[in-house]
Design a protein around this motif. Sequence first.
Motif, short mmCIF file in Angstrom:
data_model
loop_
_atom_site.label_atom_id
_atom_site.label_comp_id
_atom_site.label_asym_id
_atom_site.label_seq_id
_atom_site.Cartn_x
_atom_site.Cartn_y
_atom_site.Cartn_z
N THR A 190 -17.34 29.20 -34.37
CA THR A 190 -16.50 28.64 -33.32
C THR A 190 -15.04 28.96 -33.67
OG1 THR A 190 -16.08 26.51 -34.38
CG2 THR A 190 -18.12 26.68 -33.07
N CYS A 200 -4.05 26.98 -23.33
CA CYS A 200 -5.04 27.95 -22.87
C CYS A 200 -4.43 29.34 -22.94
CB CYS A 200 -5.46 27.65 -21.43
SG CYS A 200 -6.76 28.72 -20.81
N LYS A 250 -9.43 29.61 -25.89
CA LYS A 250 -8.89 28.39 -26.51
C LYS A 250 -8.29 27.43 -25.50
CE LYS A 250 -9.62 30.47 -30.56
NZ LYS A 250 -10.11 31.79 -30.15
N TYR A 274 -8.11 23.95 -24.44
CA TYR A 274 -8.38 22.62 -24.98
C TYR A 274 -7.34 21.64 -24.47
CZ TYR A 274 -11.56 24.90 -28.23
OH TYR A 274 -12.60 25.61 -28.77
N LEU A 306 -15.54 33.77 -20.29
CA LEU A 306 -15.30 32.72 -21.28
C LEU A 306 -16.59 32.32 -21.96
CD1 LEU A 306 -16.16 29.52 -20.45
CD2 LEU A 306 -14.44 29.96 -18.73
N GLU A 307 -16.42 31.79 -23.17
CA GLU A 307 -17.53 31.27 -23.96
C GLU A 307 -17.24 29.81 -24.29
OE1 GLU A 307 -18.60 35.26 -26.49
OE2 GLU A 307 -17.04 33.96 -27.30
N THR A 308 -18.28 28.99 -24.26
CA THR A 308 -18.10 27.58 -24.59
C THR A 308 -19.41 27.04 -25.16
OG1 THR A 308 -17.22 25.47 -23.76
CG2 THR A 308 -18.67 26.70 -22.26
N MET A 332 -20.23 20.54 -24.25
CA MET A 332 -18.94 20.24 -23.62
C MET A 332 -19.18 20.12 -22.11
SD MET A 332 -16.32 22.63 -25.77
CE MET A 332 -15.87 22.22 -27.45
N ALA A 345 -16.31 20.23 -19.55
CA ALA A 345 -15.71 21.56 -19.49
C ALA A 345 -16.59 22.50 -18.67
CB ALA A 345 -15.51 22.12 -20.89
N ASN A 346 -17.90 22.43 -18.87
CA ASN A 346 -18.82 23.28 -18.11
C ASN A 346 -18.74 22.98 -16.61
OD1 ASN A 346 -20.70 25.09 -19.88
ND2 ASN A 346 -20.35 23.22 -21.04
N TYR A 405 -15.41 24.49 -15.31
CA TYR A 405 -15.45 25.94 -15.10
C TYR A 405 -16.25 26.29 -13.85
CZ TYR A 405 -13.52 26.21 -19.80
OH TYR A 405 -12.71 26.07 -20.91
N CYS A 413 -21.31 29.65 -29.87
CA CYS A 413 -21.21 29.34 -28.44
C CYS A 413 -22.53 29.68 -27.78
CB CYS A 413 -20.06 30.12 -27.79
SG CYS A 413 -18.44 29.56 -28.34
#
Length: 156
Positions: free
Chosen positions: A32, A66, A82, A84, A115-117, A121, A124-125, A128, A148
């Motif tokens: 990560t 970001c 990034k 956050y 993007l990767e996550t 989260m 956040a998902n 997006y 991720c």
Amino acid sequence: MLIREIEERDNQQVEHLIRTCLIEFGANKPGTAWTDPHLGDFYHLYQNAGSKYWVVEQDSIVVAGCGIGPIDGYPQICELQKMYAFQETRGTGISSELLHVVLDYAKDHYEQCYLETLSNMTAANKFYAKNGFIALDKPLNGSEHYACDTWYLKTL
């Protein structure tokens, strides 16, 4: 709250923001952003062409951030990097404003944004997906963020 490009004086605050969020989601581990070697020097990292990092400042404190950066092997696709925000900042609408600023910049340089996550989260998902990112079945390439497990792509 003020959205602005990162300055050198922000480096420590941005690192603190990201590490705090990673701990919150149990992502303080290899694979990560936790182990990114440039985590404490984003000002210099984001000075390259096609790269930029923004922060949200409130009362002289960085509360969100970001960035956008290129992806090796994919010249028309950038990576949202990034993104956050401290827990107390989430849900205020500032992340939406920040994303708008970031994607406006990206549109001038790229055709798509990746993007990767992490799947845990959840907010956040949802964020997006709400903002037009489409879930992918696998990552675009061999990322250093191998922990991720969720990937998205958006046409700009």
